[in-house]
Design a protein around this motif. Structure first.
Motif, mmCIF file in Angstrom:
data_model
loop_
_atom_site.group_PDB
_atom_site.id
_atom_site.type_symbol
_atom_site.label_atom_id
_atom_site.label_comp_id
_atom_site.label_asym_id
_atom_site.label_seq_id
_atom_site.Cartn_x
_atom_site.Cartn_y
_atom_site.Cartn_z
ATOM 1 N N GLU A 248 -5.247 13.057 -4.439
ATOM 2 C CA GLU A 248 -4.848 13.407 -3.255
ATOM 3 C C GLU A 248 -5.569 12.460 -2.126
ATOM 4 O O GLU A 248 -4.954 11.937 -1.253
ATOM 5 C CB GLU A 248 -5.094 14.946 -3.023
ATOM 6 C CG GLU A 248 -4.325 15.917 -4.039
ATOM 7 C CD GLU A 248 -4.921 17.314 -3.924
ATOM 8 O OE1 GLU A 248 -5.545 17.465 -3.018
ATOM 9 O OE2 GLU A 248 -4.555 17.952 -4.829
ATOM 10 N N SER B 265 1.395 4.814 -2.784
ATOM 11 C CA SER B 265 1.039 6.165 -2.259
ATOM 12 C C SER B 265 2.150 6.858 -3.166
ATOM 13 O O SER B 265 2.944 6.432 -4.226
ATOM 14 C CB SER B 265 1.178 6.143 -0.990
ATOM 15 O OG SER B 265 2.623 5.843 -0.640
ATOM 16 N N GLY B 266 1.974 8.267 -3.349
ATOM 17 C CA GLY B 266 3.023 9.118 -3.872
ATOM 18 C C GLY B 266 2.422 9.387 -5.311
ATOM 19 O O GLY B 266 3.264 9.967 -6.317
ATOM 20 N N TYR C 136 -4.099 5.186 0.942
ATOM 21 C CA TYR C 136 -2.783 4.023 0.789
ATOM 22 C C TYR C 136 -2.002 4.484 2.067
ATOM 23 O O TYR C 136 -1.376 3.347 2.475
ATOM 24 C CB TYR C 136 -2.140 4.546 -0.391
ATOM 25 C CG TYR C 136 -2.772 4.095 -1.762
ATOM 26 C CD1 TYR C 136 -3.382 3.051 -1.852
ATOM 27 C CD2 TYR C 136 -2.367 4.858 -3.047
ATOM 28 C CE1 TYR C 136 -3.954 2.689 -3.087
ATOM 29 C CE2 TYR C 136 -3.139 4.397 -4.082
ATOM 30 C CZ TYR C 136 -3.800 3.291 -4.415
ATOM 31 O OH TYR C 136 -4.350 2.985 -5.470
ATOM 32 N N VAL C 137 -1.692 5.627 2.438
ATOM 33 C CA VAL C 137 -0.945 5.667 3.693
ATOM 34 C C VAL C 137 -1.691 5.083 4.967
ATOM 35 O O VAL C 137 -0.931 4.660 5.881
ATOM 36 C CB VAL C 137 -0.488 7.285 3.764
ATOM 37 C CG1 VAL C 137 0.038 7.443 5.269
ATOM 38 C CG2 VAL C 137 0.277 7.807 2.688
ATOM 39 N N ALA C 138 -2.720 5.454 5.236
ATOM 40 C CA ALA C 138 -3.641 4.895 6.139
ATOM 41 C C ALA C 138 -3.522 3.428 5.982
ATOM 42 O O ALA C 138 -3.501 2.597 6.963
ATOM 43 C CB ALA C 138 -5.081 5.313 6.333
ATOM 44 N N ALA D 166 -1.301 1.641 4.675
ATOM 45 C CA ALA D 166 0.115 0.944 4.800
ATOM 46 C C ALA D 166 0.169 1.019 6.260
ATOM 47 O O ALA D 166 0.826 0.113 6.936
ATOM 48 C CB ALA D 166 0.850 2.129 4.407
ATOM 49 N N ALA D 167 -0.466 2.041 7.046
ATOM 50 C CA ALA D 167 -0.153 2.140 8.578
ATOM 51 C C ALA D 167 -0.655 0.942 9.293
ATOM 52 O O ALA D 167 -0.371 0.390 10.304
ATOM 53 C CB ALA D 167 -0.515 3.434 9.140
ATOM 54 N N ASN E 168 -4.088 9.067 -2.162
ATOM 55 C CA ASN E 168 -2.788 8.848 -1.420
ATOM 56 C C ASN E 168 -3.009 8.648 0.223
ATOM 57 O O ASN E 168 -2.343 7.946 0.634
ATOM 58 C CB ASN E 168 -1.854 10.106 -1.643
ATOM 59 C CG ASN E 168 -1.208 10.001 -3.148
ATOM 60 O OD1 ASN E 168 -0.983 9.147 -3.670
ATOM 61 N ND2 ASN E 168 -1.059 11.194 -4.037
ATOM 62 N N ARG E 169 -4.045 9.597 0.562
ATOM 63 C CA ARG E 169 -4.213 9.220 2.029
ATOM 64 C C ARG E 169 -4.695 7.996 2.400
ATOM 65 O O ARG E 169 -4.407 7.553 3.442
ATOM 66 C CB ARG E 169 -5.167 10.531 2.318
ATOM 67 C CG ARG E 169 -4.712 11.871 2.591
ATOM 68 C CD ARG E 169 -5.506 12.916 3.423
ATOM 69 N NE ARG E 169 -6.936 13.090 2.481
ATOM 70 C CZ ARG E 169 -7.039 13.998 1.529
ATOM 71 N NH1 ARG E 169 -5.858 14.745 1.369
ATOM 72 N NH2 ARG E 169 -8.001 14.289 1.023
ATOM 73 N N CYS F 73 0.818 -1.210 -0.090
ATOM 74 C CA CYS F 73 -0.013 0.224 0.036
ATOM 75 C C CYS F 73 0.678 1.302 0.107
ATOM 76 O O CYS F 73 0.565 2.032 -0.769
ATOM 77 C CB CYS F 73 -0.992 0.055 1.102
ATOM 78 S SG CYS F 73 -2.373 -1.207 1.164
ATOM 79 N N ALA F 74 1.875 1.263 0.721
ATOM 80 C CA ALA F 74 2.942 2.364 0.647
ATOM 81 C C ALA F 74 3.369 2.433 -0.598
ATOM 82 O O ALA F 74 3.652 3.918 -1.133
ATOM 83 C CB ALA F 74 4.158 2.159 1.773
#
Length: 468
Positions: free
Chosen positions: A417, A339-340, A423-425, A427-428, A420-421, A335-336
């Motif tokens: 945008e 992102s980007g 994906y970051v969530a 990944a966490a 990306n949030r 998932c990380a």
């Protein structure tokens, strides 16, 4: 060959209800255009189905015990088919969502019956082989869903995905009645109706509140719904602790290992929950049609399917702690990697991340049951399996609701945008789940073969000495 026809009947139903959890991911933009539905409404087309599965899996397990797994399976297939027909004919979002809820009821009856049917028909090595085939079909349902949904939507209509269920159900019912017997246990305990009702209130209020938060912001109504969900959760704990035959013994969550495994089950759904928003980006931002969007999502599904087949054979005997933890870590890393994204990103920008995520998801599947059973006493294994199934269905529902808030908050005119949030969530969630798995998931207790052999040998020696 005839002995495998029961497995064919079981796998057909499993394939259908799993297919319908993913087949609409790439069809949602077309559904929104056709029915003039906002994204929050589209979320409920997916959420209500998995929510019904999550709420009703445990109670339907009691029905399968009392009335026979085959009868419950056939009843679930029938309800599933009728609901599929009303989904296909739905003229508006409201009726489509209601029909999807009924479809989820049928899916819950189908899902909870399959393990009992396999256990009743197959023994020994045949059962292990049957479970292997069953696991592969489970992965195949997820793999085929996005692609099949894209082909049907682009070539025919999103409604064709529901019409397809009708002949499949008819054939499955006929085969089931012919090759599967029925085992009723009238003495089995009744359904825990108070627990079921309170659990439904808790999950429904929580998911609806999060969905409204994404659409309207954090309004007083949203806070009231979240508070209602919290109160219902407390009430559920009280009801289940006082119930003589609860659908879920909440004292199991006092075991750190069991609580951690349930969190890991929820965390494993984060990657699949993110697929909905990836599909929206592929079609709304990149302008891909349903078929090309389905193809873009295939790296995750195919990697998951292939890995589950390989892991089931090569990782047998490996500690569930290592497999589940590594699977969640890979899912988070994947998932990380997705992102980007920016305005110049293409579908290939997420391909590597999807594949890595799929490998992680495929690793976890075969090992999750072992992790659950290692966390509870043997006499609670059935209840633990039901809890795992419930949390596995609840995970995508909560994930879509939470990620929906992140996807829409401050995204403006650029969905990338918000994606990306998401994906970051996700990944966490994967990394945190991996840490919990590595720390708390227990290894299965070793089988005490050597002490037993010594005890038998000593006893035999004593008998021989007496006889002499």
């Amino acid at each position: 060959m005839r002995t495998w026809w029961p497995l064919v009947a079981i796998c057909l139903g499993t394939f259908m209800f799993l297919l319908d959890t993913t087949v609409l991911n790439v069809a949602l933009p077309d559904i929104g255009t056709d029915l003039n539905a906002p994204l929050s409404g589209l979320q409920w087309v997916l959420n209500i189905y998995t929510l019904a599965l999550a709420v009703l899996t445990l109670p339907f397990g009691s029905l399968a015990d009392r009335f026979g797994a085959r009868n419950v399976y056939v009843a679930g297939l029938t309800v599933f088919a009728l609901a599929s027909l009303t989904c296909a004919l739905a003229p508006n979002t409201g009726l489509l969502i209601a029909s999807r809820a009924v479809q989820g009821i049928g899916g819950a009856a189908m899902s909870v019956s399959t393990f009992a049917l396999i256990g009743a028909v197959y023994r020994g090595p045949d059962r292990a082989q049957a479970m292997g085939v069953f696991g592969a079909v489970t992965g195949l349902g997820a793999a085929v869903g996005p692609m099949l949904g894209g082909v049907l939507t682009e070539c025919l209509s999103w409604r064709a995905a529901f019409f397809l269920n009708l002949p499949l159900v008819a054939g499955t019912v006929a085969l089931t009645l012919r090759v599967l017997g029925n085992d009723r246990r009238p003495e089995a305990h009744r359904i825990d109706l108070p627990g079921t009702a309170v659990f439904a209130l808790c999950t429904g209020a929580l998911v609806y509140g999060l969905t409204r938060a994404g659409e309207d912001g954090w309004t007083p109504t949203v806070y009231a719904l979240i508070a209602l969900a919290a109160a219902a959760l407390v009430l559920f704990v009280v009801v289940e602790r006082r119930c003589v035959q609860p659908m879920l013994d909440v004292r199991l969550f006092g075991r750190a290992s069991f609580a951690a495994v349930m969190v890991c089950v929820l965390a494993s759904a984060a990657a699949f929950a993110a697929l909905l928003f990836t599909s929206v980006w592929l079609q709304s931002d990149l302008g891909l049609g349903p078929v090309r969007a389905g193809l873009a999502l295939m790296p995750l599904a195919l990697a998951s399917f292939a890995t589950s087949l390989i892991a089931g054979r090569t990782l047998h005997g490996t500690s569930p702690r290592l497999i589940v933890g590594t699977g969640l870590l890979l899912s988070g890393i994947g998932c990380a990697l997705q992102s980007g994204l920016d305005a110049h990103s293409t579908a290939s920008s997420v391909a590597l991340g999807l594949a890595v995520t799929g490998i992680g998801v495929g690793m976890m599947g075969p090992a999750m049951a072992g992790a659950v059973f290692a966390a509870v006493p043997a006499e609670r294994s059935g209840m633990a399996a039901g809890a795992m199934t419930t949390f596995r269905q609840l995970g995508p529902t909560l994930g879509i609701a939470v990620f929906g808030v992140l996807f829409r908050t401050g995204s403006g005119a650029a969905p990338v945008e918000g994606l990306n949030r998401v994906y970051v969530a996700a990944a966490a969630v994967g990394v945190i789940g991996a840490a919990l798995a590595y720390t708390f998931v227990r290894k299965p207790a070793p089988v005490p073969t050597a002490p037993v052999r010594r005890e038998v040998s000593t006893a035999a020696s004593g008998v021989n000495s007496t006889q002499r």
